[in-house]
Design a protein around this motif. Structure first.
Motif, PDB file in Angstrom:
ATOM      1  N   ARG A   1       0.827  -1.219   0.000  1.00 45.36           N
ATOM      2  CA  ARG A   1       0.000   0.000   0.000  1.00 45.36           C
ATOM      3  C   ARG A   1       0.857   1.263   0.000  1.00 45.36           C
ATOM      4  N   ARG A   2       2.154   1.109   0.229  1.00 45.72           N
ATOM      5  CA  ARG A   2       3.094   2.238   0.187  1.00 45.72           C
ATOM      6  C   ARG A   2       4.143   1.937  -0.894  1.00 45.72           C
ATOM      7  N   PRO A   3       3.771   2.032  -2.169  1.00 47.72           N
ATOM      8  CA  PRO A   3       4.650   1.566  -3.246  1.00 47.72           C
ATOM      9  C   PRO A   3       5.990   2.290  -3.329  1.00 47.72           C
ATOM     10  N   VAL A   4       6.016   3.573  -3.032  1.00 46.00           N
ATOM     11  CA  VAL A   4       7.272   4.321  -3.127  1.00 46.00           C
ATOM     12  C   VAL A   4       8.261   3.800  -2.093  1.00 46.00           C
ATOM     13  N   ILE A   5       7.799   3.668  -0.864  1.00 45.84           N
ATOM     14  CA  ILE A   5       8.675   3.195   0.208  1.00 45.84           C
ATOM     15  C   ILE A   5       9.100   1.753  -0.054  1.00 45.84           C
TER      16      ILE A   5
END
Length: 143
Positions: free
Chosen positions: A79-83
């Motif tokens: 759900r936090r693709p960048v991280i």
């Protein structure tokens, strides 16, 4: 920690969150991988908001693209693709990371990844981070 030993080349990694401009960037990544003699990795970031059918179709398309390019496929569901992408790159290392171009035609993923990779010295010393628009990637892969 870098998972690649001194005997192994760090890969050229193309990050794909959407397919709109994937093909020209993938061709550019193939060319860089060929020149460097490095393995090619397609890092696919799949949205957990997709239905099971959409997810299966996404993974299948990424698998076909990776196979056609001679790349190893890694898929991230987060759900936090960048991280998640930045952590994956930091952990495994890369000689070159290719993704979209930050700026007016960008999205939050590209802009966020740029910030995190620049802040972490792109996961290893000597790593090049290329944020290229499709037209630039297309020119590089053709010329």
């Amino acid at each position: 920690m870098n998972l690649y030993t001194s005997n192994e080349s760090a890969p050229v990694v193309i990050c794909v969150r959407d397919e709109q401009y994937m093909e020209p960037r993938l061709r550019a990544a193939q060319e860089i991988s060929r020149i460097e003699g490095s393995p090619l990795v397609l890092l696919s970031i799949c949205s957990p908001a997709l239905s099971p059918e959409e997810t299966a179709a996404w993974v299948e398309r990424m698998q076909r693209a990776a196979r056609a390019a001679g790349a190893e496929l890694h898929v991230i569901f987060d759900r936090r693709p960048v991280i998640a992408a930045a952590a994956w790159l930091r952990e495994r290392g890369a000689s070159c990371v290719i993704t979209g171009r930050p700026g007016a035609d960008s999205n939050a993923f590209v802009s966020g990844l740029r910030r995190l990779l620049n802040a972490s010295a792109a996961s290893q010393p000597g790593c090049s981070v290329l944020f290229c628009p499709a037209r630039t990637a297309e020119r590089r892969s053709v010329g």
